[in-house]
Design an enzyme around this catalytic site. Structure first.
Site, PDB file in Angstrom:
ATOM      1  N   ALA A 196       0.864  -1.179   0.000  1.00  0.00           N
ATOM      2  CA  ALA A 196       0.000   0.000   0.000  1.00  0.00           C
ATOM      3  C   ALA A 196       0.898   1.225   0.000  1.00  0.00           C
ATOM      4  CB  ALA A 196      -0.899  -0.027   1.225  1.00  0.00           C
TER       5      ALA A 196
ATOM      6  N   GLU B 173       5.074  -5.195   6.930  1.00  0.00           N
ATOM      7  CA  GLU B 173       4.381  -4.093   7.616  1.00  0.00           C
ATOM      8  C   GLU B 173       4.917  -3.873   9.021  1.00  0.00           C
ATOM      9  OE1 GLU B 173       2.870  -6.493   5.841  1.00  0.00           O
ATOM     10  OE2 GLU B 173       1.175  -5.681   4.706  1.00  0.00           O
TER      11      GLU B 173
ATOM     12  N   GLU C 273      -0.610  -9.259  -0.708  1.00  0.00           N
ATOM     13  CA  GLU C 273      -2.028  -9.529  -0.409  1.00  0.00           C
ATOM     14  C   GLU C 273      -2.886  -9.462  -1.679  1.00  0.00           C
ATOM     15  OE1 GLU C 273      -1.722  -6.449   2.638  1.00  0.00           O
ATOM     16  OE2 GLU C 273      -2.519  -7.896   4.077  1.00  0.00           O
TER      17      GLU C 273
ATOM     18  N   GLY D  79       0.663  -4.990   0.918  1.00  0.00           N
ATOM     19  CA  GLY D  79      -0.565  -5.027   0.123  1.00  0.00           C
ATOM     20  C   GLY D  79      -0.358  -5.636  -1.256  1.00  0.00           C
TER      21      GLY D  79
HETATM   22  N1  CO8 Z   1       4.600   3.163  -0.740  1.00  0.00           N
HETATM   23  C1  CO8 Z   1       4.975   4.345  -1.302  1.00  0.00           C
HETATM   24  N2  CO8 Z   1       6.114   4.483  -2.023  1.00  0.00           N
HETATM   25  C2  CO8 Z   1       6.882   3.387  -2.200  1.00  0.00           C
HETATM   26  C3  CO8 Z   1       6.546   2.148  -1.639  1.00  0.00           C
HETATM   27  C4  CO8 Z   1       5.343   2.045  -0.892  1.00  0.00           C
HETATM   28  N3  CO8 Z   1       4.900   0.898  -0.354  1.00  0.00           N
HETATM   29  N4  CO8 Z   1       7.529   1.252  -1.940  1.00  0.00           N
HETATM   30  C5  CO8 Z   1       8.418   1.914  -2.684  1.00  0.00           C
HETATM   31  N5  CO8 Z   1       8.060   3.209  -2.834  1.00  0.00           N
HETATM   32  C6  CO8 Z   1       8.759   4.269  -3.560  1.00  0.00           C
HETATM   33  C7  CO8 Z   1       9.971   4.761  -2.782  1.00  0.00           C
HETATM   34  O1  CO8 Z   1       9.587   5.694  -1.807  1.00  0.00           O
HETATM   35  C8  CO8 Z   1      10.800   5.346  -3.890  1.00  0.00           C
HETATM   36  O2  CO8 Z   1      10.291   6.609  -4.226  1.00  0.00           O
HETATM   37  P1  CO8 Z   1      11.306   7.856  -4.473  1.00  0.00           P
HETATM   38  O3  CO8 Z   1      12.137   7.429  -5.655  1.00  0.00           O
HETATM   39  O4  CO8 Z   1      10.392   8.994  -4.766  1.00  0.00           O
HETATM   40  O5  CO8 Z   1      12.118   7.999  -3.249  1.00  0.00           O
HETATM   41  C9  CO8 Z   1      10.524   4.428  -5.072  1.00  0.00           C
HETATM   42  O6  CO8 Z   1       9.302   3.752  -4.755  1.00  0.00           O
HETATM   43  C10 CO8 Z   1      11.592   3.381  -5.271  1.00  0.00           C
HETATM   44  O7  CO8 Z   1      11.789   2.702  -4.033  1.00  0.00           O
HETATM   45  P2  CO8 Z   1      13.213   2.495  -3.376  1.00  0.00           P
HETATM   46  O8  CO8 Z   1      14.120   3.615  -3.697  1.00  0.00           O
HETATM   47  O9  CO8 Z   1      12.982   2.202  -1.913  1.00  0.00           O
HETATM   48  O10 CO8 Z   1      13.686   1.177  -4.141  1.00  0.00           O
HETATM   49  P3  CO8 Z   1      14.674   0.069  -3.637  1.00  0.00           P
HETATM   50  O11 CO8 Z   1      14.973  -0.794  -4.811  1.00  0.00           O
HETATM   51  O12 CO8 Z   1      15.822   0.648  -2.901  1.00  0.00           O
HETATM   52  O13 CO8 Z   1      13.833  -0.787  -2.546  1.00  0.00           O
HETATM   53  C11 CO8 Z   1      11.897  -1.934  -1.728  1.00  0.00           C
HETATM   54  C12 CO8 Z   1      12.715  -1.527  -2.953  1.00  0.00           C
HETATM   55  C13 CO8 Z   1      12.660  -2.952  -0.877  1.00  0.00           C
HETATM   56  C14 CO8 Z   1      10.619  -2.589  -2.255  1.00  0.00           C
HETATM   57  C15 CO8 Z   1      11.542  -0.681  -0.867  1.00  0.00           C
HETATM   58  O14 CO8 Z   1      11.007   0.307  -1.723  1.00  0.00           O
HETATM   59  C16 CO8 Z   1      10.564  -0.943   0.231  1.00  0.00           C
HETATM   60  O15 CO8 Z   1      10.923  -1.480   1.261  1.00  0.00           O
HETATM   61  N6  CO8 Z   1       9.284  -0.512   0.042  1.00  0.00           N
HETATM   62  C17 CO8 Z   1       8.258  -0.581   1.052  1.00  0.00           C
HETATM   63  C18 CO8 Z   1       7.769  -2.013   1.222  1.00  0.00           C
HETATM   64  C19 CO8 Z   1       6.713  -2.055   2.308  1.00  0.00           C
HETATM   65  O16 CO8 Z   1       6.969  -1.747   3.461  1.00  0.00           O
HETATM   66  N7  CO8 Z   1       5.472  -2.465   1.956  1.00  0.00           N
HETATM   67  C20 CO8 Z   1       4.373  -2.525   2.880  1.00  0.00           C
HETATM   68  C21 CO8 Z   1       3.585  -1.253   2.836  1.00  0.00           C
HETATM   69  S1  CO8 Z   1       2.298  -1.207   4.043  1.00  0.00           S
HETATM   70  C22 CO8 Z   1       1.099  -2.160   3.383  1.00  0.00           C
HETATM   71  O17 CO8 Z   1       1.182  -2.649   2.285  1.00  0.00           O
HETATM   72  C23 CO8 Z   1      -0.115  -2.354   4.217  1.00  0.00           C
HETATM   73  C24 CO8 Z   1      -1.274  -2.943   3.380  1.00  0.00           C
HETATM   74  C25 CO8 Z   1      -2.515  -2.941   4.191  1.00  0.00           C
HETATM   75  C26 CO8 Z   1      -3.487  -1.821   3.783  1.00  0.00           C
HETATM   76  C27 CO8 Z   1      -4.726  -1.998   4.584  1.00  0.00           C
HETATM   77  C28 CO8 Z   1      -5.908  -1.149   4.103  1.00  0.00           C
HETATM   78  C29 CO8 Z   1      -7.182  -1.492   4.825  1.00  0.00           C
END
Ligand code: CO8
Length: 258
Positions: free
Chosen positions: A65, A132, A112, A109
């Protein structure tokens, strides 16, 4: 309809929906999820679609998400707006089969969303995770429930508590994905599977999906009864007559969804 966060390509009876927010690794924000639901509803009611594929990019199916969209929300915001509840309900109402074709990250997400599809074909580059906990929250789109049903309690706990990622081989070993293919073949293999499904009786495909999903909702005895009734009801269709007659006449069945 014109979309900004997804791309829809419909041909050969298959709608392929590509998540398309490359700058955010396809993070799922409200706009993307609403567009995805609208595209699914269009596909579900279209005569031109008999199977659906959801995919992402080489680097990410979806990295979760959208954290930026969620970060400032309060409990009251999520609770009163039923955050993403409507979208998951809309998604789950899709009757036609949905294949998730996953390359790269399928996290939070994103993992999921893949599990909400009917089955997952993974590229050898796929990485699944429920990280998460690193954000001080837990899964919220079904991860604690669906991942546990796919891979069992021990591995699910491991994933949710440590936030570690699972590679494609581990995901296949533990039953999360149906098969793993080389990344370059991912869409081709998903399309082959989708075209194969599209050639079946649509009624039988929907009934099969319905019956398998029932296994997650009920006891074995109730599920067996549900399957039996659905099986019996197939004999009210022309497709049953055609399928069995074609077999006996040693020819390809021509299903007409009746
Ligand atoms: N949300 C927003 N932006 C994101 C997300 C995300 N989940 N993941 C990556 N991005 C963005 C980064 O901020 C970055 O943006 P910018 O270039 O503007 O800084 C761009 O994508 C590229 O990401 P990275 O530079 O971090 O790329 P890397 O190759 O270094 O890393 C990863 C890749 C490992 C995937 C890393 O981006 C990461 O850890 N992302 C987050 C993963 C995460 O924590 N996911 C869980 C999110 S919470 C969730 O999903 C809850 C769902 C439940 C919802 C419930 C509703 C009822």
């Amino acid at each position: 309809m014109a979309y900004e966060n997804i791309i829809v390509d419909t041909r050969d009876d298959v709608a392929t929906i590509t998540l398309n927010r490359p700058d955010a690794l396809n993070a799922l924000n409200g706009d993307l999820l609403r567009e995805l639901c609208t595209a699914l509803e269009e596909a579900d009611t279209s005569d031109k679609v008999r199977c659906i594929i959801i995919t992402g990019s080489e680097k990410a199916f979806a990295a979760g998400a959208d954290i930026a969209e969620m970060a400032d929300k309060t409990f009251v915001d999520l609770y009163t707006t039923r955050f993403f509840e409507n979208e998951t309900d809309r998604f789950n109402r899709t009757r036609k089969p949905i294949i998730a074709a996953v390359a790269g990250y399928a996290l939070g997400g994103g993992c999921e969303l893949a599990m909400m599809c009917d089955f997952i074909i993974a590229a050898d580059t796929a990485k699944f995770g429920q990280p998460e906990i690193n954000l001080g929250v837990i899964a919220g789109l079904g991860g604690t429930q669906r991942l546990t049903r796919f891979v069992g309690k021990s591995k699910s706990m491991d994933m949710h508590l440590t936030g570690r990622f699972m590679d494609a081989a581990e995901a296949e070993r533990s039953g999360l994905v149906s098969r793993v293919v080389p990344a370059k073949d991912l869409l081709g293999e998903a399309r082959k599977a989708a075209v194969k499904i599209a050639a079946k009786s649509q009624i039988a495909a929907i009934a099969a999906k319905d019956a398998v999903n029932r296994a997650f909702e009920t006891t074995l005895a109730e599920g067996l009864q549900y399957e039996r009734r659905l099986f019996q009801s197939m004999f009210a269709t022309d497709d049953q007559t055609e399928g069995m007659t074609a077999f006996l006449e040693k020819r390809e069945a021509q299903f007409r969804d009746r």
